[in-house]
Motif scaffolding. Sequence first.
Motif, PDB file in Angstrom:
ATOM      1  N   LYS A 252      -8.039   0.077  -5.673  1.00 33.69           N
ATOM      2  CA  LYS A 252      -7.923   0.535  -6.806  1.00 33.69           C
ATOM      3  C   LYS A 252      -6.762  -0.248  -7.967  1.00 33.69           C
ATOM      4  N   LEU A 253      -7.192  -0.241  -8.928  1.00 36.06           N
ATOM      5  CA  LEU A 253      -6.050  -0.859 -10.131  1.00 36.06           C
ATOM      6  C   LEU A 253      -4.893  -0.013 -10.270  1.00 36.06           C
ATOM      7  N   SER A 254      -5.310   1.311  -9.910  1.00 32.90           N
ATOM      8  CA  SER A 254      -4.124   2.361 -10.152  1.00 32.90           C
ATOM      9  C   SER A 254      -2.921   1.958  -9.441  1.00 32.90           C
ATOM     10  N   MET A 255      -2.959   1.124  -8.335  1.00 30.85           N
ATOM     11  CA  MET A 255      -1.996   0.682  -7.364  1.00 30.85           C
ATOM     12  C   MET A 255      -1.007   0.110  -8.190  1.00 30.85           C
ATOM     13  N   LEU A 256      -1.410  -0.753  -9.308  1.00 31.80           N
ATOM     14  CA  LEU A 256      -0.503  -1.172 -10.193  1.00 31.80           C
ATOM     15  C   LEU A 256       0.653  -0.263 -10.602  1.00 31.80           C
ATOM     16  N   GLU A 257       0.505   1.139 -10.807  1.00 25.19           N
ATOM     17  CA  GLU A 257       1.595   1.883 -11.251  1.00 25.19           C
ATOM     18  C   GLU A 257       1.929   2.891 -10.137  1.00 25.19           C
ATOM     19  N   ASP A 258       1.400   2.840  -9.095  1.00 24.78           N
ATOM     20  CA  ASP A 258       1.681   3.935  -7.955  1.00 24.78           C
ATOM     21  C   ASP A 258       1.968   3.113  -6.564  1.00 24.78           C
ATOM     22  N   GLY A 259       3.351   2.780  -6.385  1.00 23.83           N
ATOM     23  CA  GLY A 259       3.937   1.915  -5.419  1.00 23.83           C
ATOM     24  C   GLY A 259       3.564   2.632  -3.876  1.00 23.83           C
ATOM     25  N   ALA A 260       3.496   4.025  -3.833  1.00 23.03           N
ATOM     26  CA  ALA A 260       3.284   4.552  -2.619  1.00 23.03           C
ATOM     27  C   ALA A 260       1.897   4.251  -2.279  1.00 23.03           C
ATOM     28  N   ALA A 261       0.826   4.266  -3.245  1.00 22.02           N
ATOM     29  CA  ALA A 261      -0.662   4.015  -2.974  1.00 22.02           C
ATOM     30  C   ALA A 261      -0.628   2.409  -2.421  1.00 22.02           C
ATOM     31  N   LEU A 262       0.115   1.463  -3.524  1.00 18.28           N
ATOM     32  CA  LEU A 262      -0.014   0.239  -2.856  1.00 18.28           C
ATOM     33  C   LEU A 262       0.796  -0.024  -1.481  1.00 18.28           C
ATOM     34  N   ALA A 263       1.841   0.632  -1.334  1.00 17.03           N
ATOM     35  CA  ALA A 263       2.429   0.468   0.224  1.00 17.03           C
ATOM     36  C   ALA A 263       1.428   1.010   1.179  1.00 17.03           C
ATOM     37  N   GLU A 264       0.647   1.920   1.000  1.00 15.53           N
ATOM     38  CA  GLU A 264      -0.310   2.467   2.024  1.00 15.53           C
ATOM     39  C   GLU A 264      -1.524   1.613   2.011  1.00 15.53           C
ATOM     40  N   PHE A 265      -1.902   1.114   1.297  1.00 14.83           N
ATOM     41  CA  PHE A 265      -2.906   0.006   0.867  1.00 14.83           C
ATOM     42  C   PHE A 265      -2.679  -1.339   2.041  1.00 14.83           C
ATOM     43  N   LYS A 266      -1.401  -1.748   1.687  1.00 11.73           N
ATOM     44  CA  LYS A 266      -0.918  -2.929   2.605  1.00 11.73           C
ATOM     45  C   LYS A 266      -0.859  -2.566   4.063  1.00 11.73           C
ATOM     46  N   LYS A 267      -0.355  -1.217   4.280  1.00  8.95           N
ATOM     47  CA  LYS A 267      -0.349  -0.871   5.703  1.00  8.95           C
ATOM     48  C   LYS A 267      -1.711  -0.888   6.469  1.00  8.95           C
ATOM     49  N   ILE A 268      -2.497  -0.199   5.668  1.00  6.19           N
ATOM     50  CA  ILE A 268      -3.692  -0.391   6.130  1.00  6.19           C
ATOM     51  C   ILE A 268      -4.496  -1.681   6.430  1.00  6.19           C
ATOM     52  N   LEU A 269      -4.317  -2.606   5.672  1.00 11.35           N
ATOM     53  CA  LEU A 269      -4.656  -4.009   5.920  1.00 11.35           C
ATOM     54  C   LEU A 269      -3.950  -4.545   7.034  1.00 11.35           C
ATOM     55  N   ALA A 270      -2.575  -4.444   6.926  1.00 11.00           N
ATOM     56  CA  ALA A 270      -1.711  -4.883   8.088  1.00 11.00           C
ATOM     57  C   ALA A 270      -2.188  -3.997   9.461  1.00 11.00           C
ATOM     58  N   ASP A 271      -2.282  -3.124   9.467  1.00  8.65           N
ATOM     59  CA  ASP A 271      -2.640  -2.092  10.916  1.00  8.65           C
ATOM     60  C   ASP A 271      -4.023  -2.821  11.480  1.00  8.65           C
ATOM     61  N   HIS A 272      -5.106  -3.343  10.532  1.00  7.55           N
ATOM     62  CA  HIS A 272      -6.219  -3.703  11.128  1.00  7.55           C
ATOM     63  C   HIS A 272      -6.343  -5.245  11.063  1.00  7.55           C
ATOM     64  N   GLY A 273      -4.966  -6.036  10.743  1.00  5.92           N
ATOM     65  CA  GLY A 273      -5.075  -7.504  10.772  1.00  5.92           C
ATOM     66  C   GLY A 273      -6.055  -7.972  10.152  1.00  5.92           C
ATOM     67  N   ALA A 274      -6.278  -7.372   8.890  1.00  9.71           N
ATOM     68  CA  ALA A 274      -6.873  -7.992   7.866  1.00  9.71           C
ATOM     69  C   ALA A 274      -6.328  -8.899   6.769  1.00  9.71           C
ATOM     70  N   THR A 275      -6.845  -9.760   6.085  1.00  6.16           N
ATOM     71  CA  THR A 275      -6.103 -10.520   4.969  1.00  6.16           C
ATOM     72  C   THR A 275      -7.239 -10.638   3.971  1.00  6.16           C
ATOM     73  N   ILE A 276      -6.809 -10.785   2.629  1.00  8.24           N
ATOM     74  CA  ILE A 276      -7.571 -10.837   1.282  1.00  8.24           C
ATOM     75  C   ILE A 276      -7.968 -12.211   0.873  1.00  8.24           C
ATOM     76  N   SER A 277      -9.232 -12.845   1.002  1.00  8.74           N
ATOM     77  CA  SER A 277      -9.541 -13.925   0.715  1.00  8.74           C
ATOM     78  C   SER A 277      -9.706 -14.014  -0.989  1.00  8.74           C
ATOM     79  N   ALA A 278      -9.848 -12.733  -1.740  1.00  7.02           N
ATOM     80  CA  ALA A 278     -10.208 -12.733  -3.105  1.00  7.02           C
ATOM     81  C   ALA A 278     -10.251 -11.285  -3.453  1.00  7.02           C
ATOM     82  N   LEU A 279     -10.070 -11.158  -4.738  1.00  8.43           N
ATOM     83  CA  LEU A 279     -10.263 -10.060  -5.625  1.00  8.43           C
ATOM     84  C   LEU A 279     -11.154 -10.200  -6.499  1.00  8.43           C
ATOM     85  N   SER A 280     -12.175  -9.204  -6.650  1.00  6.06           N
ATOM     86  CA  SER A 280     -13.469  -9.585  -7.536  1.00  6.06           C
ATOM     87  C   SER A 280     -13.401  -8.379  -8.558  1.00  6.06           C
ATOM     88  N   CYS A 281     -13.787  -8.842  -9.661  1.00  4.65           N
ATOM     89  CA  CYS A 281     -13.870  -7.971 -11.012  1.00  4.65           C
ATOM     90  C   CYS A 281     -15.021  -8.252 -11.760  1.00  4.65           C
TER      91      CYS A 281
END
Length: 125
Positions: A44-73
């Motif tokens: 969600k682009l709303s993470m730009l204004e929501d630090g808690a959501a951004l931190a949770e998003f990063k945690k989910i990625l880290a918890d699963h060992g995932a990396t992002i190759s690209a964002l697509s819009c």
Amino acid sequence: MRVGVFTPLLSQLPLAAVLKKLKSLQIETIELGTGNYPGDAHCKLSMLEDGAALAEFKKILADHGATISALSCHGNALHPDKARAQRDAEVSRKTILLAEKLGISVVVDFSGVRAIHLMPPLPIG
């Protein structure tokens, strides 16, 4: 070589479930949609204004060992409908800003109108 998946293909699942499913297939790299044609089910682009959501998003990625190759819009900032063009351009702009916050160097987009709108109908027969 790393194999990745464009997650809008699995948009009916929450991000954590997608990452779990992909990890079971030994896939740890993902391309995430942030709006326009691919939607934003997992990023969600709303993470730009929501630090808690951004931190949770990063945690989910880290918890699963995932990396992002690209964002697509994938949108159409050149669409003849000015309101649509402006909306799609704004999603592109915000996607670039989010990519910067996430340390992602690749943003996938396109512009123009589908060829079908530019060509006369093809004759049959």
